[in-house]
Design a protein around this motif. Structure first.
Motif, PDB file in Angstrom:
ATOM      1  N   THR A  15      36.822  36.962  31.300  1.00 48.21           N
ATOM      2  CA  THR A  15      36.925  37.630  32.734  1.00 48.21           C
ATOM      3  C   THR A  15      38.639  38.021  32.731  1.00 48.21           C
ATOM      4  O   THR A  15      39.568  37.046  32.756  1.00 48.21           O
ATOM      5  N   ILE A  16      39.069  39.126  33.147  1.00 50.25           N
ATOM      6  CA  ILE A  16      40.218  39.589  33.393  1.00 50.25           C
ATOM      7  C   ILE A  16      40.161  40.235  34.431  1.00 50.25           C
ATOM      8  O   ILE A  16      39.835  41.281  34.876  1.00 50.25           O
ATOM      9  N   GLY A  17      40.919  39.624  35.729  1.00 47.28           N
ATOM     10  CA  GLY A  17      40.859  40.321  36.973  1.00 47.28           C
ATOM     11  C   GLY A  17      41.701  39.590  38.069  1.00 47.28           C
ATOM     12  O   GLY A  17      42.625  38.941  37.638  1.00 47.28           O
ATOM     13  N   THR A  18      41.663  39.992  39.327  1.00 47.09           N
ATOM     14  CA  THR A  18      42.243  39.695  40.433  1.00 47.09           C
ATOM     15  C   THR A  18      41.701  38.335  40.777  1.00 47.09           C
ATOM     16  O   THR A  18      40.648  37.692  40.761  1.00 47.09           O
ATOM     17  N   LYS A  19      42.861  37.734  41.763  1.00 48.95           N
ATOM     18  CA  LYS A  19      42.284  36.582  42.545  1.00 48.95           C
ATOM     19  C   LYS A  19      42.322  36.757  44.196  1.00 48.95           C
ATOM     20  O   LYS A  19      43.260  37.588  44.605  1.00 48.95           O
ATOM     21  N   GLN A  20      41.401  36.167  44.894  1.00 50.51           N
ATOM     22  CA  GLN A  20      41.298  36.360  46.173  1.00 50.51           C
ATOM     23  C   GLN A  20      42.202  35.335  46.976  1.00 50.51           C
ATOM     24  O   GLN A  20      41.903  34.167  46.567  1.00 50.51           O
ATOM     25  N   LYS A  21      43.007  35.588  47.705  1.00 46.29           N
ATOM     26  CA  LYS A  21      44.119  34.611  48.305  1.00 46.29           C
ATOM     27  C   LYS A  21      43.373  34.044  49.422  1.00 46.29           C
ATOM     28  O   LYS A  21      42.199  34.622  50.178  1.00 46.29           O
ATOM     29  N   SER A  22      43.733  33.193  50.056  1.00 44.44           N
ATOM     30  CA  SER A  22      43.227  32.251  51.376  1.00 44.44           C
ATOM     31  C   SER A  22      42.779  33.224  52.438  1.00 44.44           C
ATOM     32  O   SER A  22      42.163  32.960  53.303  1.00 44.44           O
ATOM     33  N   ASP A  23      43.986  33.913  52.615  1.00 45.03           N
ATOM     34  CA  ASP A  23      43.791  35.231  53.895  1.00 45.03           C
ATOM     35  C   ASP A  23      42.863  36.087  53.632  1.00 45.03           C
ATOM     36  O   ASP A  23      42.694  37.161  54.489  1.00 45.03           O
ATOM     37  N   GLY A  24      42.176  36.214  52.391  1.00 52.34           N
ATOM     38  CA  GLY A  24      41.011  37.174  52.074  1.00 52.34           C
ATOM     39  C   GLY A  24      41.711  38.380  51.327  1.00 52.34           C
ATOM     40  O   GLY A  24      41.101  39.305  50.808  1.00 52.34           O
ATOM     41  N   SER A  25      42.990  38.481  51.361  1.00 51.61           N
ATOM     42  CA  SER A  25      43.502  39.676  50.363  1.00 51.61           C
ATOM     43  C   SER A  25      43.514  39.438  48.967  1.00 51.61           C
ATOM     44  O   SER A  25      43.298  38.391  48.600  1.00 51.61           O
ATOM     45  N   VAL A  26      43.507  40.754  48.091  1.00 50.89           N
ATOM     46  CA  VAL A  26      43.173  40.441  46.631  1.00 50.89           C
ATOM     47  C   VAL A  26      44.802  40.806  46.020  1.00 50.89           C
ATOM     48  O   VAL A  26      45.150  41.712  46.508  1.00 50.89           O
ATOM     49  N   THR A  27      44.975  40.348  44.990  1.00 47.62           N
ATOM     50  CA  THR A  27      46.010  40.038  44.364  1.00 47.62           C
ATOM     51  C   THR A  27      45.839  41.358  43.296  1.00 47.62           C
ATOM     52  O   THR A  27      44.941  41.898  43.158  1.00 47.62           O
ATOM     53  N   HIS A  28      47.217  41.882  42.809  1.00 47.13           N
ATOM     54  CA  HIS A  28      46.913  42.775  41.662  1.00 47.13           C
ATOM     55  C   HIS A  28      46.362  42.234  40.494  1.00 47.13           C
ATOM     56  O   HIS A  28      46.230  41.161  40.340  1.00 47.13           O
ATOM     57  N   ASN A  42      50.738  44.994  24.272  1.00 50.87           N
ATOM     58  CA  ASN A  42      50.146  45.499  22.910  1.00 50.87           C
ATOM     59  C   ASN A  42      49.610  44.277  21.758  1.00 50.87           C
ATOM     60  O   ASN A  42      50.633  43.367  22.062  1.00 50.87           O
ATOM     61  N   ASN A  43      48.868  44.531  21.033  1.00 47.73           N
ATOM     62  CA  ASN A  43      48.642  43.374  20.103  1.00 47.73           C
ATOM     63  C   ASN A  43      48.145  42.146  20.485  1.00 47.73           C
ATOM     64  O   ASN A  43      48.505  40.984  19.939  1.00 47.73           O
ATOM     65  N   VAL A  44      47.623  41.927  21.720  1.00 51.73           N
ATOM     66  CA  VAL A  44      47.126  40.890  22.289  1.00 51.73           C
ATOM     67  C   VAL A  44      45.633  40.447  21.749  1.00 51.73           C
ATOM     68  O   VAL A  44      44.709  41.259  21.768  1.00 51.73           O
ATOM     69  N   ASP A  45      45.611  39.013  21.404  1.00 44.02           N
ATOM     70  CA  ASP A  45      44.321  38.551  20.877  1.00 44.02           C
ATOM     71  C   ASP A  45      43.819  37.466  22.029  1.00 44.02           C
ATOM     72  O   ASP A  45      44.472  36.610  21.976  1.00 44.02           O
ATOM     73  N   VAL A  46      42.815  37.933  22.452  1.00 43.05           N
ATOM     74  CA  VAL A  46      42.141  37.051  23.494  1.00 43.05           C
ATOM     75  C   VAL A  46      40.879  36.478  22.858  1.00 43.05           C
ATOM     76  O   VAL A  46      39.760  37.055  22.791  1.00 43.05           O
ATOM     77  N   GLY A  47      40.858  35.052  22.933  1.00 44.48           N
ATOM     78  CA  GLY A  47      39.572  34.300  22.412  1.00 44.48           C
ATOM     79  C   GLY A  47      38.454  34.491  23.429  1.00 44.48           C
ATOM     80  O   GLY A  47      38.439  34.930  24.340  1.00 44.48           O
ATOM     81  N   ASN A  48      37.664  33.671  23.156  1.00 40.04           N
ATOM     82  CA  ASN A  48      36.288  33.791  23.839  1.00 40.04           C
ATOM     83  C   ASN A  48      36.562  32.675  25.061  1.00 40.04           C
ATOM     84  O   ASN A  48      37.146  31.665  24.943  1.00 40.04           O
ATOM     85  N   ASN A  49      35.839  32.981  25.984  1.00 38.98           N
ATOM     86  CA  ASN A  49      35.613  31.994  27.341  1.00 38.98           C
ATOM     87  C   ASN A  49      37.019  32.074  27.902  1.00 38.98           C
ATOM     88  O   ASN A  49      37.307  30.979  28.312  1.00 38.98           O
ATOM     89  N   VAL A  50      37.517  33.047  28.150  1.00 33.10           N
ATOM     90  CA  VAL A  50      39.041  32.980  28.566  1.00 33.10           C
ATOM     91  C   VAL A  50      39.122  33.706  29.992  1.00 33.10           C
ATOM     92  O   VAL A  50      38.225  34.601  30.306  1.00 33.10           O
ATOM     93  N   CYS A  51      39.794  33.179  30.921  1.00 37.00           N
ATOM     94  CA  CYS A  51      39.978  33.570  32.155  1.00 37.00           C
ATOM     95  C   CYS A  51      41.341  34.036  32.425  1.00 37.00           C
ATOM     96  O   CYS A  51      42.287  33.165  32.173  1.00 37.00           O
ATOM     97  N   ILE A  52      41.846  35.384  32.668  1.00 39.15           N
ATOM     98  CA  ILE A  52      43.182  35.794  32.723  1.00 39.15           C
ATOM     99  C   ILE A  52      43.107  36.256  34.372  1.00 39.15           C
ATOM    100  O   ILE A  52      42.417  37.633  34.618  1.00 39.15           O
ATOM    101  N   ILE A  53      43.676  35.674  35.195  1.00 42.07           N
ATOM    102  CA  ILE A  53      43.279  35.875  36.524  1.00 42.07           C
ATOM    103  C   ILE A  53      44.605  36.015  37.435  1.00 42.07           C
ATOM    104  O   ILE A  53      45.806  35.553  37.080  1.00 42.07           O
ATOM    105  N   GLY A  54      44.783  37.178  38.150  1.00 46.16           N
ATOM    106  CA  GLY A  54      46.180  37.361  38.991  1.00 46.16           C
ATOM    107  C   GLY A  54      47.017  38.511  38.832  1.00 46.16           C
ATOM    108  O   GLY A  54      46.887  38.979  37.603  1.00 46.16           O
ATOM    109  N   PRO A  55      47.902  38.518  39.519  1.00 48.01           N
ATOM    110  CA  PRO A  55      49.193  39.915  39.295  1.00 48.01           C
ATOM    111  C   PRO A  55      50.029  39.097  38.055  1.00 48.01           C
ATOM    112  O   PRO A  55      51.265  38.775  38.286  1.00 48.01           O
TER     113      PRO A  55
END
Length: 179
Positions: free
Chosen positions: A99-112, A118-131
């Motif tokens: 999962t690569i995405g944004t996160k929701q703040k406590s006030d309901g707004s969403v981050t970037h 370049n050349n990034v290797d992401v393993g399985n079952n990884v979460c990359i969240i937030g700005p």
């Protein structure tokens, strides 16, 4: 860039990965149609096909309009979720259940959304969240949760992800001991 060159820009990177080649070809066609106004109306029907085929049958939530550099490799395309605002650099590899995405703040707004270098290797079952920004030549271990910026040339793993080594130096052993 011509249409053919555009849609085949990931073909060599996915050599031996039939599912990855099919997905990247369908993704690049949809991306081409969505980013060029003159093809938008022609591409509307294709984009509907893309949503049904890719999201429902392949179980990949990868919007057709994300910014992804040349050479993107998707291994074992299952349960992959990428936010529409994510930026992915050239020659990156992403594995299943990520999962690569944004996160929701406590006030309901969403981050970037994250920006991946370049050349990034992401393993399985990884979460990359937030700005956050992930530097070039980073390797992210399986099961990691990345919520902070990662400098270039690092190996990270864990929950939360921490730096375990430097991806530039030659490791004596091909495995990384993560405790």
């Amino acid at each position: 860039m011509s249409f053919i060159k555009f849609i085949l820009q990931d073909w060599q990177s996915n050599r031996g990965n039939v599912k990855g080649r099919v997905f990247m070809l369908l993704f690049r066609i949809a991306n081409f149609c969505s980013t060029r106004r003159m093809y938008f109306y022609l591409g509307c029907l294709y984009i509907i096909f893309y949503k049904i085929f890719i999201q429902w049958l392949f179980t990949l939530e990868v919007p057709w309009n994300i910014t992804a550099g040349k050479g993107l490799v998707i291994f074992h395309g299952q349960a992959l979720i990428i936010n529409k605002d994510v930026v992915i650099g050239r020659n990156c590899t992403i594995r299943h259940c990520t999962t690569i995405g944004t996160k929701q703040k406590s006030d309901g707004s969403v981050t970037h959304a994250p920006v991946i270098g370049n050349n990034v290797d992401v393993g399985n079952n990884v979460c990359i969240i937030g700005p956050i920004h992930i530097g070039d030549n980073v390797k992210i271990g399986s099961g990691s949760v990345v919520v902070k910026d990662i400098a270039a040339d690092c190996i990270v793993a864990g929950n939360p992800a921490i730096v375990k080594g430097n991806s530039n130096r030659l490791l004596k052993d091909s495995t990384i001991n993560i405790r």
